[in-house]
Write an enzyme that holds these catalytic residues in place. Structure first.
Site, PDB file in Angstrom:
ATOM      1  N   HIS A 191     -10.027   7.980   3.161  1.00  0.00           N
ATOM      2  CA  HIS A 191     -10.647   7.586   2.296  1.00  0.00           C
ATOM      3  C   HIS A 191     -11.820   7.963   3.172  1.00  0.00           C
ATOM      4  O   HIS A 191     -12.936   7.529   1.712  1.00  0.00           O
ATOM      5  CB  HIS A 191     -10.810   6.244   2.617  1.00  0.00           C
ATOM      6  CG  HIS A 191      -9.408   5.167   2.293  1.00  0.00           C
ATOM      7  ND1 HIS A 191      -8.151   5.069   2.543  1.00  0.00           N
ATOM      8  CD2 HIS A 191      -9.313   5.492   0.480  1.00  0.00           C
ATOM      9  CE1 HIS A 191      -7.412   4.763   1.204  1.00  0.00           C
ATOM     10  NE2 HIS A 191      -7.867   5.035   0.776  1.00  0.00           N
ATOM     11  N   ARG A 298     -11.880   0.545  -7.127  1.00  0.00           N
ATOM     12  CA  ARG A 298     -11.899   0.512  -5.276  1.00  0.00           C
ATOM     13  C   ARG A 298     -12.838  -0.129  -4.404  1.00  0.00           C
ATOM     14  O   ARG A 298     -13.514  -0.455  -4.102  1.00  0.00           O
ATOM     15  CB  ARG A 298     -11.912   1.388  -4.619  1.00  0.00           C
ATOM     16  CG  ARG A 298     -10.900   3.018  -4.917  1.00  0.00           C
ATOM     17  CD  ARG A 298     -10.803   3.831  -4.087  1.00  0.00           C
ATOM     18  NE  ARG A 298     -10.177   4.857  -3.715  1.00  0.00           N
ATOM     19  CZ  ARG A 298     -10.235   6.075  -5.041  1.00  0.00           C
ATOM     20  NH1 ARG A 298     -11.100   6.204  -5.002  1.00  0.00           N
ATOM     21  NH2 ARG A 298      -9.040   6.792  -4.433  1.00  0.00           N
ATOM     22  N   ARG A 334      -9.332  -2.662  -9.435  1.00  0.00           N
ATOM     23  CA  ARG A 334      -8.455  -3.119  -8.907  1.00  0.00           C
ATOM     24  C   ARG A 334      -7.968  -3.718  -7.546  1.00  0.00           C
ATOM     25  O   ARG A 334      -9.643  -3.981  -6.919  1.00  0.00           O
ATOM     26  CB  ARG A 334      -7.762  -1.640  -8.072  1.00  0.00           C
ATOM     27  CG  ARG A 334      -6.660  -1.790  -7.329  1.00  0.00           C
ATOM     28  CD  ARG A 334      -6.107  -0.223  -6.535  1.00  0.00           C
ATOM     29  NE  ARG A 334      -7.657  -0.111  -5.291  1.00  0.00           N
ATOM     30  CZ  ARG A 334      -7.286   0.773  -4.294  1.00  0.00           C
ATOM     31  NH1 ARG A 334      -6.027   2.062  -4.806  1.00  0.00           N
ATOM     32  NH2 ARG A 334      -7.870   1.278  -3.517  1.00  0.00           N
ATOM     33  N   GLU A 433       2.126   3.904  -6.000  1.00  0.00           N
ATOM     34  CA  GLU A 433       2.167   4.807  -5.238  1.00  0.00           C
ATOM     35  C   GLU A 433       2.624   5.116  -3.259  1.00  0.00           C
ATOM     36  O   GLU A 433       3.148   4.798  -2.380  1.00  0.00           O
ATOM     37  CB  GLU A 433       0.724   4.837  -4.250  1.00  0.00           C
ATOM     38  CG  GLU A 433      -0.113   2.868  -4.431  1.00  0.00           C
ATOM     39  CD  GLU A 433      -1.342   2.916  -3.823  1.00  0.00           C
ATOM     40  OE1 GLU A 433      -2.064   3.806  -4.146  1.00  0.00           O
ATOM     41  OE2 GLU A 433      -1.337   1.352  -4.257  1.00  0.00           O
ATOM     42  N   ASP A 457      -1.815   8.296  -2.002  1.00  0.00           N
ATOM     43  CA  ASP A 457      -0.292   7.411  -1.407  1.00  0.00           C
ATOM     44  C   ASP A 457       0.856   7.820  -1.065  1.00  0.00           C
ATOM     45  O   ASP A 457       1.613   7.757  -0.382  1.00  0.00           O
ATOM     46  CB  ASP A 457      -0.441   5.868  -1.738  1.00  0.00           C
ATOM     47  CG  ASP A 457      -1.650   4.956  -0.737  1.00  0.00           C
ATOM     48  OD1 ASP A 457      -1.787   5.670   0.486  1.00  0.00           O
ATOM     49  OD2 ASP A 457      -2.298   3.916  -1.005  1.00  0.00           O
ATOM     50  N   ARG A 467      -1.914  10.026   5.682  1.00  0.00           N
ATOM     51  CA  ARG A 467      -2.982  10.706   4.555  1.00  0.00           C
ATOM     52  C   ARG A 467      -3.971  11.263   6.274  1.00  0.00           C
ATOM     53  O   ARG A 467      -4.956  11.686   5.247  1.00  0.00           O
ATOM     54  CB  ARG A 467      -3.371   9.816   3.480  1.00  0.00           C
ATOM     55  CG  ARG A 467      -3.865   8.863   3.567  1.00  0.00           C
ATOM     56  CD  ARG A 467      -4.225   7.678   2.506  1.00  0.00           C
ATOM     57  NE  ARG A 467      -5.366   7.769   2.216  1.00  0.00           N
ATOM     58  CZ  ARG A 467      -5.674   7.834   0.808  1.00  0.00           C
ATOM     59  NH1 ARG A 467      -4.443   6.502   0.351  1.00  0.00           N
ATOM     60  NH2 ARG A 467      -6.380   7.781   0.141  1.00  0.00           N
ATOM     61  N   CYS A 504      -4.403   8.454 -10.631  1.00  0.00           N
ATOM     62  CA  CYS A 504      -5.822   8.358 -10.399  1.00  0.00           C
ATOM     63  C   CYS A 504      -5.823   8.672  -8.806  1.00  0.00           C
ATOM     64  O   CYS A 504      -6.382   8.901  -8.457  1.00  0.00           O
ATOM     65  CB  CYS A 504      -6.590   6.863 -11.039  1.00  0.00           C
ATOM     66  SG  CYS A 504      -4.994   5.376  -9.533  1.00  0.00           S
TER      67      CYS A 504
HETATM   68  C1  PEP Z   1      -3.965   6.670  -3.984  1.00  0.00           C
HETATM   69  O1  PEP Z   1      -3.788   5.930  -3.148  1.00  0.00           O
HETATM   70  O2  PEP Z   1      -3.982   7.737  -4.756  1.00  0.00           O
HETATM   71  C2  PEP Z   1      -5.408   5.601  -4.977  1.00  0.00           C
HETATM   72  C3  PEP Z   1      -5.928   5.942  -6.026  1.00  0.00           C
HETATM   73  O3  PEP Z   1      -5.715   5.139  -4.110  1.00  0.00           O
HETATM   74  P1  PEP Z   1      -6.513   4.904  -2.597  1.00  0.00           P
HETATM   75  O4  PEP Z   1      -7.106   6.416  -2.623  1.00  0.00           O
HETATM   76  O5  PEP Z   1      -8.164   3.837  -3.162  1.00  0.00           O
HETATM   77  O6  PEP Z   1      -5.456   4.671  -1.847  1.00  0.00           O
HETATM   78 MG    MG Z   2      -3.640   4.110  -2.362  1.00  0.00          MG
END
Ligand code: PEP
Ligand code: MG
Length: 580
Positions: A191, A298, A334, A433, A457, A467, A504
Site C-alpha cells: 500500500h 479506499r 469501499r 480478490e 490481492d 504483495r 480496480c
Molecule cells: C486490490 O487488492 O487490487 C485493491 C484494489 O485493493 P487494495 O490494493 O486496497 O488492497
Molecule cells: Mg485489496
C-alpha cells in the site's frame, strides 16, 4: 556513482538531494555552516562526544559490576574508538574545511570507517562495522535531539531514502517537498506503493540495504520507470535523466489534450474510466484528468492519516466532499480495508504471523461492529448527495457477504429511526480478490449489484506471494496464467449473470494489460488519477477485435514471462510512446 536495482512502483523520474531516514528514523541534514558559526559547531560536536562517552562509561561500569570486567571491556573498545584522535581530526576537518554540519560530518566519517570494516574478509572484523554504526547512532541522538524527525516537516524539495515507510507515513508525505522516495524494504503491491501513485511521485522499493552508502545532501536519481536509484550520478547519467524528465513532461502535455475526449475504442466501444482515491483531496486530480467517476475510494486512509479515531461525522464530511465534488458522477465507497499493513491508530490485537491472512478487511469490520456501523451510517447519509455505491472488500465466503449486508440493513433501520435520509436503493457490491470468491461467483453474483476485481490481492492470494515482500517480488505477476484464468472466469461469470464488473487493481493501470483485459470482455476500469491519461490513450488506440485476438493468444501461453513478453511487444506496436 552507484546504481541500485529495486522494484518500480510509481512511474516517473526525479533528481534531487537526498534526505536519509535511517532505521532509527534520524534525518541527517547537510547544512552549510557559516564561518562565524564554525566554533559553535565544533563545540556541539565536543559536547555530543562527551555526553556519549559518559553514557558508555556508565554502561561499562554497570555491565562490569553485574557480569564481570571481561564484558565491560566491550564498552572500553567503544570508548577508545570515540576518543580516537585520527577520527576526531577527520570529523573536525569536514566541519572546519568543508563547512559541514556536525551530524553530517559524524555520519560521513563513521560510515566510511564502517565500510572499510564491512569489506574485510574476516567475519569477526567485518562485524565491527555494527559497533561503528552504534556509535554513529549514539552521536546523532545527541546532536539531533529527537529520534524520529517527522517526515512531514520537510521544507525544501528532496528525495526521501528510508529503510521502510509504512502506508501511513507515506500518506503524510508532502508532495510539495518530497520529489520521490526509495526504500530498502517493500514489495510491488504494497500500500506504500499505492500511496506513492496517489501522491504522483516516482518511487522505488525493495532495493535491499544501501542507506549506509549514502549521506543526506548527496544528489540522487530515482528512476521509477525502471526501478533504479542512482547515487551521486556522473555528468553523463545526469544529462540522460534530465532528457528523460523532459520526455515525461512533453508526454504529459500531449496526453492532457485527451482530457475531454471519451475513453472509447477505435471501433466506438465506450470504456468506463474511473479513478481510485485514498483521500478526498485527490478529487481535484480526478477532475483534472476527466475521470468518469470514483471506482474505488479506499476509505481506510481516513484512519491512517489521523491521530485519533475518526467519528461518524469525520467520515460523513470526507464522503460528502467527494460525492459533491464529483457532481452526480458515480462514487464507489469501499468499506474499511484495515489490517495487515494498514492499522492506523487502532489497537492491535495479538501479533499476527500472517497478517494478510489474518484479521483484515471485512473480517476486521465484522468483528468491530461499532466501527463498521459508524462507517456505514456515514456512507448511507452521503448516499442522498449523489450516485453512491457501497462495496465490501475481501469477501471470501457467501456468509461474510450476507453478514455484511445484514449489518447494512440494520444500519438503514437505525438511520430511519434517527430521522436521516438515505438512498434505499443504494447499489451494493463486493470486491473479488480472493480465489474462493471466484469459485463461488455463481452464488455471490445473485446477491450483489456489481463486483470489482482487486488484482493486487487476487495475485497475492492466488500465487501465495506476499504483495509487500521484496524477496518474492519476482513471483508477484499479474501476467501469471493462473491469475489470467481467474480474471477471465470472473468476467465471463459476471457477463452471464448480467452483473456490472470493473477492475480496480494496479493491473488495470498498466498500459500493456489494457488490450488483454478489454479482449477478455472488460468495459470498466478504475485506476489512480495519474494513470488516467495513459490508459485512455491506450483505449483510444485499439479495436475490440484486435484486443480479443490479443486475449485469446495470451490465454494460451504457459508462463508469466511469455505473457509479459507478448504483451510488451503488442503495446509497443499500439502505443510506442508509452513504452519506457
Ligand atoms: C486490490 O487488492 O487490487 C485493491 C484494489 O485493493 P487494495 O490494493 O486496497 O488492497
Ligand atoms: Mg485489496
Amino acid at each position: 556513482m552507484q546504481s541500485l536495482q529495486g522494484i518500480a512502483v510509481s512511474h516517473g523520474v526525479a533528481i534531487g538531494e537526498a534526505v536519509v531516514i535511517d532505521n532509527e528514523g534520524f534525518r541527517i541534514p547537510k547544512r552549510t555552516v557559516m564561518d562565524d558559526a564554525l566554533d559553535g559547531e565544533l563545540a556541539r560536536l565536543d559536547h555530543a562526544i562527551g555526553a556519549v562517552a559518559k553514557e558508555i562509561e556508565k554502561n561499562r561500569d554497570r555491565v562490569s559490576e553485574e557480569l564481570g570486567e571481561h564484558y565491560g571491556a566491550i564498552f572500553t573498545a567503544h570508548l577508545e574508538m570515540l576518543h580516537d584522535k585520527t577520527l576526531h581530526n577527520e570529523v573536525e576537518a569536514l566541519i572546519r574545511d568543508q563547512h559541514h554540519s556536525a551530524e553530517y560530518a559524524v555520519s560521513k566519517t563513521l560510515r566510511r570507517y564502517a565500510k572499510v570494516f564491512r569489506n574485510l574478509d574476516d567475519q569477526y572484523m567485518s562485524e565491527r562495522a555494527h559497533d561503528i554504526f552504534d556509535l554513529e547512532r549514539s552521536l546523532l541522538a545527541k546532536l539531533l535531539g529527537r529520534r524520529r524527525e517527522i517526515l512531514s516537516k520537510l521544507t525544501t524539495p528532496a528525495i526521501v531514502l528510508a529503510h521502510n515507510l509504512t502506508p501511513s507515513e507515506t500518506a503524510k508525505l508532502d508532495p510539495r517537498f518530497v520529489l520521490a522516495f526509495a526504500t530498502e524494504a517493500g514489495g510491488p503491491g504494497s500500500h506504500t506503493a499505492i500511496v506513492a501513485k496517489g501522491l504522483e511521485i516516482p518511487a522505488v522499493v525493495g532495493t535491499g540495504l544501501f542507506l549506509t552508502e549514502v549521506s543526506g545532501g548527496d544528489i540522487v536519481i530515482v528512476d521509477g520507470d525502471h526501478g533504479r536509484i542512482i547515487i551521486q550520478p556522473d555528468e553523463k547519467t545526469l544529462q540522460q535523466y534530465q532528457d528523460e524528465l523532459e520526455h515525461h513532461r512533453s508526454l504529459a502535455v500531449r496526453l492532457a489534450t485527451l482530457r475531454d475526449l471519451p475513453a472509447e475504442t477505435q471501433d466506438g466501444e465506450p470504456i468506463q474510466l474511473g479513478a481510485n482515491i485514498e483521500f478526498p483531496h485527490e478529487i481535484q486530480a480526478c477532475l483534472d484528468r476527466g475521470a468518469n467517476g470514483i471506482g474505488l475510494y479506499r476509505t481506510e486512509f481516513l484512519y491512517l492519516g489521523a491521530d485519533e479515531e475518526p467519528t461518524e461525522d469525520d467520515h460523513f464530511e470526507a464522503y460528502s466532499h467527494v460525492v459533491n465534488s464529483m457532481s452526480k458522477r458515480q462514487v464507489t465507497i469501499r468499506t474499511l480495508d484495515l489490517g495487515a499493513d494498514k492499522m492506523g491508530q487502532l489497537p492491535r490485537g495479538e501479533e499476527e504471523h500472517n497478517p494478510f491472512l489474518g484479521v483484515r478487511s471485512i473480517r476486521l469490520s465484522l468483528r468491530n461492529l461499532d466501527l463498521f456501523r459508524k462507517q456505514l451510517r456515514a456512507v448511507l447519509r452521503a448516499s442522498v448527495l449523489g450516485e453512491v455505491r457501497v462495496m465490501f472488500p475481501m469477501i471470501t465466503t457467501l456468509q461474510e457477504l450476507r453478514q455484511a449486508k445484514m449489518i447494512l440493513n440494520d444500519t438503514m433501520e437505525d438511520l430511519r429511526e434517527d430521522g436521516f435520509e438515505y438512498d434505499e436503493q443504494i447499489k451494493v457490491g463486493m470486491m473479488v480478490e480472493v480465489p474462493s470468491a471466484v469459485m463461488m461467483l455463481d452464488k455471490l453474483l445473485k446477491e450483489v449489484d456489481f463486483i470489482s476485481i482487486g488484482t493486487n490481492d487476487l495475485i497475492q492470494y492466488c500465487l501465495a506471494v506476499d504483495r509487500s515482500n521484496k524477496d518474492v517480488a519476482n513471483l508477484y505477476r499479474a501476467s501469471d496464467p493462473a491469475v489470467l484464468r481467474l480474471i477471465n472466469t470472473t468476467l465471463r461469470a459476471a457477463r452471464d449473470a448480467d452483473v456490472p464488473v470493473n477492475v480496480c487493481g494496479e493491473m488495470s493501470a498498466t498500459p500493456k494489460y489494457i488490450p488483454l483485459l478489454l479482449g477478455m470482455g472488460l468495459r470498466s476500469v478504475s485506476v489512480s488519477p495519474s494513470a488516467i491519461p495513459e490508459i485512455k490513450s491506450v483505449c483510444r488506440s485499439v479495436t475490440i477485435e484486435q484486443c480479443e485476438d490479443i486475449a485469446s493468444r495470451a490465454l494460451q501461453l504457459d508462463s508469466a514471462r511469455e505473457v509479459d513478453t507478448f504483451l510488451q511487444e503488442e503495446i509497443r506496436n499500439i502505443s510506442p510512446e508509452l513504452v519506457v
